[in-house]
Scaffold this motif. Structure first.
Motif, short mmCIF file in Angstrom:
data_model
loop_
_atom_site.label_atom_id
_atom_site.label_comp_id
_atom_site.label_asym_id
_atom_site.label_seq_id
_atom_site.Cartn_x
_atom_site.Cartn_y
_atom_site.Cartn_z
N VAL A 88 7.41 5.77 -0.20
CA VAL A 88 7.05 4.91 -1.34
C VAL A 88 6.05 3.85 -0.90
O VAL A 88 5.08 3.54 -1.60
CB VAL A 88 8.31 4.27 -1.95
N TYR A 116 14.14 12.24 -5.25
CA TYR A 116 13.14 11.84 -6.24
C TYR A 116 13.69 11.87 -7.65
O TYR A 116 14.39 12.81 -8.05
CB TYR A 116 11.92 12.75 -6.15
N LEU A 122 7.14 3.54 -11.06
CA LEU A 122 6.26 4.22 -10.11
C LEU A 122 5.02 4.75 -10.83
O LEU A 122 3.89 4.57 -10.36
CB LEU A 122 7.01 5.37 -9.43
#
Length: 257
Positions: A88, A116, A122
């Motif tokens: 990340v 995930y 994100l």
């Protein structure tokens, strides 16, 4: 699942060297600085040694070929063994450096990991850092399509389990980039069909954003949804008022008897 291989190839603009500055260090002086145009570390960022080495390896492997297929193959080699936090962080670092296509390749690697989950925040960071170009706009639309497909295959937007703040960040980022249709797709899938309980802020962001982007019909639909939401919120208080009134009448009647 939408493939990131279909996204347009995006490469950062070349960095111009300052005029009048020598390319070679002066004799007898030891100099050091950021490698591969990497900026200085910023406060609040934590990038492990493994993540730094992985990012450098990825950029080195793709220096001659930045095509999506080559980037994904290189990302699998360079980033495939990173822990979740490092992967990340590597995605965030690549976005910060302007290597958006390489960050997409890192996202492709992350999507294959067992940990995930399609996180709206994100995707919001990818939308916000996307290039302001026609190719960038097309890539953002493809990202939203991939996000919605992931959510659908994962069970959809489950009422009571979705974080409306995270979804609002995503639609805000899309509105800021002028991707009104993509923002509307997220809103429709999450709120209108998915049963996600939005709040006043989400409705206002969508209504104002759609209107600013010229989607007046969609803005009117959001405002209608907002009025319906307000009416639902007021029902419990009205029911309590009626119940209190009935109790007061019953008590008054008992006292009179």
């Amino acid at each position: 699942m939408a493939s990131l291989l279909s996204l347009p190839q995006l490469t950062p603009a070349p960095v111009a060297k300052p005029a009048g500055r020598s390319a070679r260090p002066l004799p007898g002086r030891i100099t050091c600085g950021p490698r591969d145009n990497r900026g200085p570390l910023q406060r609040g960022r934590s990038l492990s040694t493994e993540a730094i080495h992985a990012v450098q390896s990825l950029k080195r492997l793709t220096s001659a070929d930045r095509s999506p297929a080559a980037a994904i193959a290189a990302a699998s080699t360079s980033l495939g063994r990173l822990l979740k936090s490092d992967l990340v962080a590597a995605m965030a670092e690549l976005q910060r450096q302007g290597h958006w296509s390489l960050a997409l390749a890192a996202l492709h690697v992350a999507r294959a990991e067992p940990w995930y989950r399609p996180d709206p925040v994100l995707y919001a960071t990818f939308v916000s850092s996307s290039p302001d170009s026609e190719d960038g706009a097309g890539a953002v639309d493809a990202l939203v399509e991939a996000f919605l497909e992931e959510k659908e295959k994962g069970g959809g937007f489950v009422a009571g389990e979705e974080d409306v703040y995270k979804l609002t960040r995503l639609v805000r980022a899309l509105v800021a980039k002028g991707r009104g249709r993509a923002a509307w797709s997220v809103y429709e899938a999450a709120v209108r069909r998915g049963g996600c309980e939005a709040d006043e802020y989400m409705y206002r962001v969508m209504a104002r954003g759609m209107k600013r982007l010229g989607l007046d019909a969609e803005s009117a639909e959001v405002e209608a949804d907002f009025r319906e939401w307000e009416a639902r919120l007021s029902l419990p208080s009205r029911a309590r008022d009626v119940l209190d009134e009935m109790r007061a009448r019953e008590k008054s009647s008992t006292t009179t008897v």
